[in-house]
Design a protein around this motif. Structure first.
Motif, PDB file in Angstrom:
ATOM      1  N   UNK A   1      64.156 -12.004 -43.367  1.00  0.00           N
ATOM      2  CA  UNK A   1      63.244 -11.950 -42.482  1.00  0.00           C
ATOM      3  C   UNK A   1      61.674 -11.645 -42.309  1.00  0.00           C
ATOM      4  N   UNK A   2      61.581 -11.965 -43.647  1.00  0.00           N
ATOM      5  CA  UNK A   2      59.856 -10.962 -44.191  1.00  0.00           C
ATOM      6  C   UNK A   2      59.191 -12.593 -43.528  1.00  0.00           C
ATOM      7  N   UNK A   3      59.493 -13.901 -43.729  1.00  0.00           N
ATOM      8  CA  UNK A   3      58.489 -14.645 -42.906  1.00  0.00           C
ATOM      9  C   UNK A   3      58.276 -13.884 -41.637  1.00  0.00           C
ATOM     10  N   UNK A   4      58.742 -13.754 -40.603  1.00  0.00           N
ATOM     11  CA  UNK A   4      58.293 -13.079 -39.624  1.00  0.00           C
ATOM     12  C   UNK A   4      57.722 -11.787 -39.501  1.00  0.00           C
ATOM     13  N   UNK A   5      58.131 -11.346 -40.262  1.00  0.00           N
ATOM     14  CA  UNK A   5      57.455  -9.974 -40.993  1.00  0.00           C
ATOM     15  C   UNK A   5      55.820 -10.634 -41.092  1.00  0.00           C
ATOM     16  N   UNK A   6      55.689 -11.145 -42.138  1.00  0.00           N
ATOM     17  CA  UNK A   6      54.135 -11.798 -42.581  1.00  0.00           C
ATOM     18  C   UNK A   6      53.341 -12.181 -41.058  1.00  0.00           C
TER      19      UNK A   6
END
Length: 166
Positions: A89-94
């Motif tokens: 999910x961090x990829x989507x947040x970034x």
């Protein structure tokens, strides 16, 4: 936590898929919105014509805006997957923060920073809701089925009398 999502295309093809899907969502949503707005703002004799004219003028623009956002988001998401070598999910947040930042660069550094923070928070909320929904759905599927066999059968209950009341 870093399980790859198998229902999506690999990264180069994912960008084109997301551009098309975003354009479709924007065009359909923009059509509905601008049709209703055109009907509302038209004179009483030409409401349907005004609604269709508003759709023809505005829905492709809204679809294009959605396509730009979807393409940038997907490109940043694929970039983050490549750089970090994991899909989480961090990829989507970034990617949401970078998309908001990139799309508002022309308004200056302050507006760009605010859009990046807003994009990151929005995607964090979306990802958090998705994680919570997955946990709730998986918890419901893993619960055992409870069968209560302590309830007596009602067949023949008419002729029985309860002696505890006498």
């Amino acid at each position: 936590m870093g399980t790859p999502e198998t229902s999506r295309e690999p990264c180069p093809d994912r960008i084109l898929d997301d551009i098309g899907g975003a354009f479709g969502m924007g065009a359909v949503g923009g059509s509905a919105f601008h049709f209703l707005k055109g009907v509302y703002n038209s004179p009483s004799g030409a409401r349907i014509i005004g609604g269709t004219q508003a759709v023809r003028m505005n829905a492709p623009r809204v679809g294009g805006s959605f396509a730009v956002w979807g393409g940038l988001f997907s490109a940043f998401d694929c970039t983050m997957v490549y750089v970090r070598q994991k899909e989480d999910p961090w990829n989507s947040i970034f990617a949401g923060a970078a998309t908001g930042d990139f799309l508002s660069m022309r308004q200056g550094l302050g507006a760009s920073a605010r859009a990046a923070v807003f994009g990151g928070i929005l995607l964090a909320l979306i990802e958090g809701a998705g994680i919570m929904l997955n946990k709730v759905m998986s918890a419901q599927q893993s619960m055992p089925v409870m069968i209560d066999e302590s309830v007596p059968s009602m067949a023949g209950a008419e002729g029985t009398t309860d002696k505890s009341y006498t």
